[in-house]
Scaffold this active site. Structure first.
Site: not given
Length: 267
Positions: A23, A98
């Site tokens: 990701s 993230k």
């Protein structure tokens, strides 16, 4: 002594994390190791552009697909636990990494005419993004105390676009350096050109309403059915008085209670 020192450092200062998913490609690849500063956010707020590790438990990420399989037997559970104590193994099933795109009070949306994410109306040129899927969302106003986080590999990241913003209190720390493999050693700084020039949230005209898809379920924080507007109460109170006046009955009828006084001459 070395073991106890490692535990102390891991618990209070710096922790190593293994990257198990794609990701954050190409900034972070599968099997990369990063060091996370667990102290910095005790002294200041999270800034846009920083890469953070956070615990998704109790947030919209709680229902996201687990990227770390649980140990299947006693031996593997013991090894996972020992590695976790030293910060050398896999993260827990609820840890995510993230990049912070917007902070509390910001209005974030996608996309402008060139397919860019905007923060407070300012388009972001994001050279770190890999395989952008140009997924449309917003505009979403991030609640105070929350963060809008997204993966650098936009086409393979389950992030705030699907799971909503996260509370800043869920942040474990800031990933500041990539330490393994040695060939990929490097510091994880903030792309200054990308996040400079963003106007303050107060300068954005109007207030954006969070989109249900992007904000559920964490968008429910701070949204409540408060007391009705004052104008509504005045109207509700006036209706029974007006009806009583038409009937010649001058009783004063409060909303939700017994009469306070009666017409002159009545029992």
């Amino acid at each position: 002594m070395a073991f106890l020192l490692a535990l102390l450092i891991k618990a209070l200062l710096v922790q190593a994390f293994w990257i198990p998913s794609e990701s954050m490609e190409r900034t972070l690849l599968i099997n990369d190791r990063v060091l996370v500063n667990k102290v910095v956010y005790h002294f200041r707020d999270v800034h846009r552009g920083e890469i953070v590790v956070f615990n998704g438990k109790g947030t919209g990420f709680d229902h996201a697909e687990s990227i770390v399989p649980k140990p299947t037997n006693v031996v593997s559970r013991f090894i996972r636990g020992a590695q976790g104590l030293l910060g050398l193994g896999a993260p827990s099933e609820t840890d995510f990494i993230k990049r912070v795109i917007a902070v509390g009070g910001d209005t974030v949306a996608c996309c402008d005419a060139e397919g860019r994410v905007t923060v407070n109306g300012h388009p972001l040129d994001e050279p770190y993004v890999y395989q952008n899927d140009y997924q449309h969302f917003g505009p979403v106003k991030v609640p105070k105390g929350y963060l809008w986080v997204m993966g650098d590999h936009r086409g393979a990241s389950s992030d705030a676009r699907q799971n909503g913003p996260i509370p800043q209190s869920k942040v474990v720390g800031r990933a500041f350096v990539r330490v393994w493999p040695l060939s990929r050693f490097g510091f994880l700084g903030v792309p200054t050109k990308t996040f400079s020039g963003i106007p303050s949230a107060a300068s954005v005209p109007g207030s954006a309403t969070p989109t249900p898809a992007a904000m559920a379920p964490s968008a429910q924080v701070g949204s409540s059915s408060g007391p009705p507007p004052l104008a509504s109460l005045v109207v509700l109170a006036a209706v029974p008085v007006w009806r009583a006046r038409r009937r010649g009955d001058w009783r004063t009828v409060p909303v939700g209670g017994p009469p306070l006084s009666r017409r002159r001459g009545s029992p």
